[in-house]
Design a protein around this motif. Sequence first.
Motif, short mmCIF file in Angstrom:
data_model
loop_
_atom_site.label_atom_id
_atom_site.label_comp_id
_atom_site.label_asym_id
_atom_site.label_seq_id
_atom_site.Cartn_x
_atom_site.Cartn_y
_atom_site.Cartn_z
N GLU A 1 4.39 4.66 -4.87
CA GLU A 1 5.43 3.68 -5.18
C GLU A 1 5.33 3.31 -6.66
O GLU A 1 4.28 3.50 -7.31
CB GLU A 1 5.24 2.43 -4.31
N VAL A 2 6.39 2.73 -7.18
CA VAL A 2 6.43 2.42 -8.62
C VAL A 2 5.37 1.40 -9.01
O VAL A 2 4.91 1.37 -10.15
CB VAL A 2 7.82 1.91 -9.04
N TRP A 3 4.94 0.56 -8.05
CA TRP A 3 3.96 -0.47 -8.37
C TRP A 3 2.51 0.03 -8.23
O TRP A 3 1.58 -0.72 -8.47
CB TRP A 3 4.15 -1.71 -7.50
N SER A 4 2.32 1.29 -7.82
CA SER A 4 0.98 1.84 -7.64
C SER A 4 0.50 2.45 -8.95
O SER A 4 1.11 3.38 -9.49
CB SER A 4 0.99 2.91 -6.54
N ALA A 5 -0.61 1.95 -9.47
CA ALA A 5 -1.13 2.43 -10.76
C ALA A 5 -2.16 3.53 -10.59
O ALA A 5 -2.11 4.55 -11.27
CB ALA A 5 -1.73 1.26 -11.54
N VAL A 6 -3.13 3.35 -9.68
CA VAL A 6 -4.22 4.31 -9.48
C VAL A 6 -4.54 4.37 -7.99
O VAL A 6 -4.59 3.33 -7.32
CB VAL A 6 -5.49 3.90 -10.27
N ARG A 7 -4.77 5.58 -7.47
CA ARG A 7 -5.11 5.76 -6.05
C ARG A 7 -6.29 6.73 -5.93
O ARG A 7 -6.37 7.70 -6.68
CB ARG A 7 -3.93 6.30 -5.26
N CYS B 1 0.86 -1.18 0.00
CA CYS B 1 0.00 0.00 0.00
C CYS B 1 0.89 1.23 0.00
O CYS B 1 2.08 1.14 0.32
CB CYS B 1 -0.95 0.02 1.19
N SER B 2 0.32 2.38 -0.34
CA SER B 2 1.10 3.62 -0.32
C SER B 2 0.38 4.69 0.48
O SER B 2 0.44 5.87 0.15
CB SER B 2 1.39 4.10 -1.75
N GLU C 1 -5.57 -10.64 -6.37
CA GLU C 1 -5.56 -10.61 -4.91
C GLU C 1 -6.30 -9.35 -4.45
O GLU C 1 -5.94 -8.24 -4.85
CB GLU C 1 -4.13 -10.62 -4.38
N ILE C 2 -7.33 -9.55 -3.63
CA ILE C 2 -8.17 -8.44 -3.16
C ILE C 2 -7.88 -8.21 -1.68
O ILE C 2 -7.87 -9.16 -0.88
CB ILE C 2 -9.66 -8.76 -3.35
N TYR C 3 -7.66 -6.94 -1.32
CA TYR C 3 -7.39 -6.58 0.07
C TYR C 3 -8.23 -5.36 0.44
O TYR C 3 -8.90 -4.76 -0.41
CB TYR C 3 -5.89 -6.27 0.26
N ALA C 4 -8.17 -4.98 1.72
CA ALA C 4 -8.88 -3.80 2.22
C ALA C 4 -8.00 -3.16 3.31
O ALA C 4 -6.84 -2.90 3.07
CB ALA C 4 -10.26 -4.18 2.72
N HIS C 5 -8.57 -2.91 4.48
CA HIS C 5 -7.86 -2.38 5.65
C HIS C 5 -7.52 -0.90 5.51
O HIS C 5 -7.81 -0.11 6.40
CB HIS C 5 -6.60 -3.20 5.93
N GLU C 6 -6.87 -0.51 4.41
CA GLU C 6 -6.64 0.90 4.14
C GLU C 6 -7.95 1.51 3.65
O GLU C 6 -8.61 0.97 2.77
CB GLU C 6 -5.55 1.07 3.07
N HIS C 7 -8.32 2.65 4.24
CA HIS C 7 -9.60 3.27 3.92
C HIS C 7 -9.46 4.12 2.66
O HIS C 7 -9.51 5.35 2.68
CB HIS C 7 -10.11 4.10 5.10
N SER C 8 -9.29 3.43 1.57
CA SER C 8 -9.02 4.06 0.28
C SER C 8 -9.12 2.98 -0.79
O SER C 8 -9.38 1.81 -0.50
CB SER C 8 -7.62 4.69 0.28
N TYR C 9 -8.89 3.41 -2.02
CA TYR C 9 -8.83 2.48 -3.15
C TYR C 9 -7.47 2.61 -3.81
O TYR C 9 -6.98 3.72 -4.04
CB TYR C 9 -9.93 2.80 -4.16
N GLU C 10 -6.86 1.47 -4.11
CA GLU C 10 -5.58 1.48 -4.83
C GLU C 10 -5.50 0.26 -5.73
O GLU C 10 -5.75 -0.86 -5.29
CB GLU C 10 -4.41 1.50 -3.85
N ARG C 11 -5.19 0.52 -6.99
CA ARG C 11 -4.93 -0.56 -7.96
C ARG C 11 -3.44 -0.61 -8.25
O ARG C 11 -2.82 0.42 -8.52
CB ARG C 11 -5.73 -0.34 -9.24
N LEU C 12 -2.89 -1.80 -8.19
CA LEU C 12 -1.46 -1.98 -8.42
C LEU C 12 -1.20 -2.50 -9.82
O LEU C 12 -2.04 -3.19 -10.41
CB LEU C 12 -0.86 -2.96 -7.40
#
Length: 436
Positions: free
Chosen positions: A381-387, A287-288, A326-337
Amino acid sequence: MGFGCSALPVLLVLVMPPVWGLIYVQPEQVHLSYGDVPTEMVVTWVTQDTTSASTVMYGLSDLNQTASGSMTTFVDGGSQRRTLYIHRVTLTGLKPGQKYVYVVGGPEGWSEEFHFSAMRDGSDWSPRLIVYGDMGNENARALPYLQLDATTGHFDAVLHVGDFAYNMEDYDAMVGDEFMRQIEVIAAFVPYMTCVGNHEYAYNFSNYRNRFTMPGGDGTGMYFSWNIGPAHIISFNTEVYYNEYATTDNIKRQYDWLEADLQEANQPANRAARPWIITMGHRPMYCSNDDDDEMCRNPANPIRNGTAAFWPNLEDLFYKYGVDLEIYAHEHSYERLWPVYKSKVCNGSSEPYTNPPAPVHIITGSAGDKEGQEKFLPHPEVWSAVRSDDYGFTVMDIINSTHLTLSQVSTDKEGQVIDSVILVKDKHGAGLYNCV
């Protein structure tokens, strides 16, 4: 003819006690989940007092069939030791894809009438799933957007990726009661499939274990899997790495089950029928977010790297067995890697989501809770596509054996799709990834 004076006390004795009793035995918190086979549906509900029966009356148009189940006693771990009565009934022999009406209860009282559609047969169909984590009974932003779609059959199931109610055990589990009443507008109409999160940890996860009914796995919903259309979906417990229950025995027990499940899913006939393997776990590997205590920003994340006492890790396991998403949550946001492995971007081509050489991760923890949204680090981070830190939820369409789409819906923007991606896989299987 009027009643004489002597008849009035008898009338009160005969009528009043059942009326008083209805306050405590009326069915509530009704929700569905898939059973062990596609022709089953499990119905779970709660009463505040013991009842003489756990019954579902159901049918294709009329309530002409009856199924009985069991009632278990759940004693909350809070100071009042509140007792709830959990009712479970498994409906069997359902006709694939058919719509059923049903009520739950027994002689002391019945619910209103609900409906659901049985799972369609085989793997040659296109499930639509709503995916989110981190939804409380305060500030549940996603809920009104999903209620109408659930009752009208616009999606097949919900995947709630951990953190319910905030917190179910609060106020002697009355917050849990209120949350389960709240989601009934969805969960009584479509299967509500779950994944345990960190906010469920109290009293050895007892509110989660008792309130939800999931198929197979460890038998308590901490890890399990099921098939739907062309997908095999695995729910696992990330908390086994992070809290006082994180023992080597617990980590190894889940890891061994996951490996056995993935081996079975990769048997040639099984992977041909269900080519998509999708995992759902609460705390992400990556996550970022701008949050100092988040292990997902730490290369020492134990899901990625294992522990000193048990070094096998889930990042290697999922890579080895060809997990697609792989689907995750915990961070109160949306991020696609971007496709990622060992912190390395594995795009492979100018079309990163076409035959990616590593799994794809998304984080969808923005359904809404009283803690609010979490901000991101200024530079991804370099692996983060959309936030995005908009409130919202994810729509997943498993179109066929080669195409799967993900769409992120923003409730801040009144239902606008703010991100979408098509994942294309011409081949699925263990040992195919080649991120080097």
